[in-house]
Scaffold this motif. Structure first.
Motif, PDB file in Angstrom:
ATOM      1  N   GLU A  12     -25.730  27.709  18.602  1.00  0.00           N
ATOM      2  CA  GLU A  12     -25.181  26.399  18.953  1.00  0.00           C
ATOM      3  C   GLU A  12     -24.147  25.888  17.957  1.00  0.00           C
ATOM      4  OE1 GLU A  12     -28.373  23.599  19.166  1.00  0.00           O
ATOM      5  OE2 GLU A  12     -29.271  24.255  17.290  1.00  0.00           O
ATOM      6  N   ASP A  13     -24.012  26.536  16.799  1.00  0.00           N
ATOM      7  CA  ASP A  13     -23.009  26.120  15.814  1.00  0.00           C
ATOM      8  C   ASP A  13     -21.681  26.858  15.968  1.00  0.00           C
ATOM      9  OD1 ASP A  13     -24.756  24.330  14.605  1.00  0.00           O
ATOM     10  OD2 ASP A  13     -25.592  25.870  13.287  1.00  0.00           O
ATOM     11  N   LEU A  14     -21.600  27.786  16.890  1.00  0.00           N
ATOM     12  CA  LEU A  14     -20.367  28.551  17.083  1.00  0.00           C
ATOM     13  C   LEU A  14     -19.225  27.614  17.497  1.00  0.00           C
ATOM     14  CD1 LEU A  14     -19.305  31.559  17.233  1.00  0.00           C
ATOM     15  CD2 LEU A  14     -19.612  31.342  19.721  1.00  0.00           C
ATOM     16  N   PRO A  15     -18.037  27.700  16.859  1.00  0.00           N
ATOM     17  CA  PRO A  15     -16.910  26.849  17.262  1.00  0.00           C
ATOM     18  C   PRO A  15     -16.545  27.081  18.731  1.00  0.00           C
ATOM     19  CG  PRO A  15     -16.476  27.865  15.135  1.00  0.00           C
ATOM     20  CD  PRO A  15     -17.713  28.518  15.672  1.00  0.00           C
ATOM     21  N   LEU A  16     -16.131  26.032  19.396  1.00  0.00           N
ATOM     22  CA  LEU A  16     -15.831  26.099  20.816  1.00  0.00           C
ATOM     23  C   LEU A  16     -14.759  27.148  21.109  1.00  0.00           C
ATOM     24  CD1 LEU A  16     -16.243  25.052  23.669  1.00  0.00           C
ATOM     25  CD2 LEU A  16     -14.643  23.198  23.166  1.00  0.00           C
ATOM     26  N   LEU A  17     -13.744  27.251  20.252  1.00  0.00           N
ATOM     27  CA  LEU A  17     -12.694  28.241  20.477  1.00  0.00           C
ATOM     28  C   LEU A  17     -13.273  29.649  20.503  1.00  0.00           C
ATOM     29  CD1 LEU A  17      -9.679  28.853  20.812  1.00  0.00           C
ATOM     30  CD2 LEU A  17      -9.499  28.951  18.321  1.00  0.00           C
ATOM     31  N   ASP A  18     -14.183  29.951  19.569  1.00  0.00           N
ATOM     32  CA  ASP A  18     -14.819  31.264  19.547  1.00  0.00           C
ATOM     33  C   ASP A  18     -15.737  31.448  20.758  1.00  0.00           C
ATOM     34  OD1 ASP A  18     -13.532  31.794  17.162  1.00  0.00           O
ATOM     35  OD2 ASP A  18     -15.222  31.159  15.925  1.00  0.00           O
ATOM     36  N   ALA A  19     -16.360  30.375  21.181  1.00  0.00           N
ATOM     37  CA  ALA A  19     -17.241  30.444  22.354  1.00  0.00           C
ATOM     38  C   ALA A  19     -16.438  30.787  23.610  1.00  0.00           C
ATOM     39  CB  ALA A  19     -17.977  29.122  22.538  1.00  0.00           C
ATOM     40  N   ILE A  20     -15.242  30.213  23.723  1.00  0.00           N
ATOM     41  CA  ILE A  20     -14.393  30.513  24.877  1.00  0.00           C
ATOM     42  C   ILE A  20     -14.012  31.992  24.873  1.00  0.00           C
ATOM     43  CG2 ILE A  20     -12.126  30.076  25.904  1.00  0.00           C
ATOM     44  CD1 ILE A  20     -12.394  27.167  24.953  1.00  0.00           C
ATOM     45  N   ALA A  21     -13.711  32.525  23.690  1.00  0.00           N
ATOM     46  CA  ALA A  21     -13.387  33.946  23.583  1.00  0.00           C
ATOM     47  C   ALA A  21     -14.579  34.801  23.999  1.00  0.00           C
ATOM     48  CB  ALA A  21     -12.952  34.280  22.163  1.00  0.00           C
ATOM     49  N   ARG A  22     -15.795  34.410  23.591  1.00  0.00           N
ATOM     50  CA  ARG A  22     -17.004  35.146  23.982  1.00  0.00           C
ATOM     51  C   ARG A  22     -17.252  35.025  25.481  1.00  0.00           C
ATOM     52  NH1 ARG A  22     -21.053  36.220  20.130  1.00  0.00           N
ATOM     53  NH2 ARG A  22     -22.281  36.937  21.923  1.00  0.00           N
ATOM     54  N   LEU A  23     -16.977  33.860  26.027  1.00  0.00           N
ATOM     55  CA  LEU A  23     -17.147  33.641  27.460  1.00  0.00           C
ATOM     56  C   LEU A  23     -16.265  34.605  28.247  1.00  0.00           C
ATOM     57  CD1 LEU A  23     -18.575  31.741  29.535  1.00  0.00           C
ATOM     58  CD2 LEU A  23     -16.560  30.269  29.384  1.00  0.00           C
TER      59      LEU A  23
END
Length: 354
Positions: A12-23
């Motif tokens: 849950e601490d992952l930055p949103l930008l990195d989360a979008i890349a993972r998505l």
């Protein structure tokens, strides 16, 4: 259960930008967000990302600030029929599987456990423009038939819709219409049904809808025939229905940097100085969903652009929704855009499908 579900698990601490890349990398259209103990904290979907973009949440924010905190789940051991029923009842495409301790142990995807959904919605593609900004390429070939990645642009658009369950198409044609009809025919070679809206004179992106042979009973998608995108059109239709909109307009975030230092003054006093600031705006992406009732109010033969129709909706206090596109999107309006499309095609339309 998806064999790749663990690729979609993030903290849950992952930055949103990195989360979008993972998505994007996981290609499951959802992330399962866990807390420090490995328990389910929430989920992140394309819709959550779009809502975060609309409220201008910083991409440096933790994914916890954008995620859905109370997702629907299913317990480990539940039957396939129960999973399908729960997803269809709540109009979901993903269902995290949770153990007794609240930890994710799998992910059910509707596309994997049930047959693909055929959409009843018609698609109208605007393919009649002169393409003057793409001359000399369009002097003998209509813009929708210009080849990108070795095949006509409009063919890629039709196949993209077909991949999401759309089978009924109307092509609005005018300039060199015979070439478009000769290429697509009745659509059977692509596994879809194609008819034509023949504009004797330009009616605009909304006016052409008055030529539909019968009044639609379901929302329809309207799209300019010179757009290359990886948009999930099924999600677009679902969003339109969920927001009860008369008209949904796809929007794209656009940045403009002022090449100078911006000075704000009050009288003779300087109050602010910002060096080369960047302004961000949402721009019209040329893709729309219209309710049947809205189409019924377009007079036959009326010259009307979609932006004019949007103004009518707002003037009448109707609901006009914005659907932000975060996927690849390119408006091929100029020669430089056409050249970029050629370079982008392999990355976004060949490699992405492997």
């Amino acid at each position: 259960m998806s064999a790749r579900w663990q690729d979609a698990v993030v903290g849950e601490d992952l930055p949103l930008l990195d989360a979008i890349a993972r998505l994007d990398a996981a290609a499951l259209q959802i992330l399962i967000v866990t807390d420090a103990e490995g328990r389910l904290a929430g989920t992140l979907t394309d819709g959550d990302v779009r809502r975060a973009i609309l409220r201008q949440l910083s991409l440096d924010s933790p994914v916890a600030e954008a995620m859905h905190r109370s997702p629907t789940t299913i317990p480990v051991g539940a039957s396939r029929e129960e999973a399908i029923g729960r997803m269809r009842e709540r109009r979901l495409r993903h269902l995290p599987i949770i153990d007794e301790g609240g930890r994710p142990v799998g992910l059910d995807l509707l596309d994997e456990v049930a047959a693909p959904t055929t959409r009843p919605n018609a698609v109208v593609l605007m393919a009649g423009g002169l393409g003057t900004r793409l001359r000399p390429l369009t002097e003998t070939t209509p813009k929708p038939l210009l080849r990108v990645g070795g095949r006509p642009l409009l063919e890629t658009i039709v196949e993209s819709f077909a991949d999401h369950g759309f089978t009924r198409f109307f092509l609005s044609i005018n300039y060199r219409a015979d070439q478009v009809e000769a290429y697509f025919g009745d659509g059977s070679q692509l596994g879809v049904e194609v008819d034509y809206l023949r504009e004797d004179e330009a009616l605009g992106t909304a006016g052409a809808l008055s030529l539909l042979p019968e009044a639609p009973t379901e929302p329809i998608v309207v799209m300019n025939g010179d757009i290359l995108t990886r948009l999930d059109f099924g999600q677009l239709i679902d969003f339109h229905s969920r927001t009860h909109a008369e008209l949904t307009m796809c929007v794209r975030e656009y940045e403009m940097q002022v090449p100078y230092g911006v000075v704000e003054v009050e009288g003779e006093r300087v109050t602010s100085l910002v060096e080369k600031p960047t302004a961000r705006h949402f721009v019209n992406a040329g893709i729309y969903v219209l309710a049947p009732s809205l189409i019924a109010n377009i007079r036959r033969g009326e010259r009307l652009d979609m932006t004019d129709l949007a103004q009518r909706v707002m003037a009448g206090n109707g609901r006009l929704s914005a659907f932000p596109i975060r996927e690849y999107w390119l408006d091929i309006g100029h020669l430089k855009d056409y050249e970029r499309a050629q370079a982008d095609f392999a990355r976004y339309f060949i490699e992405a499908d492997r």
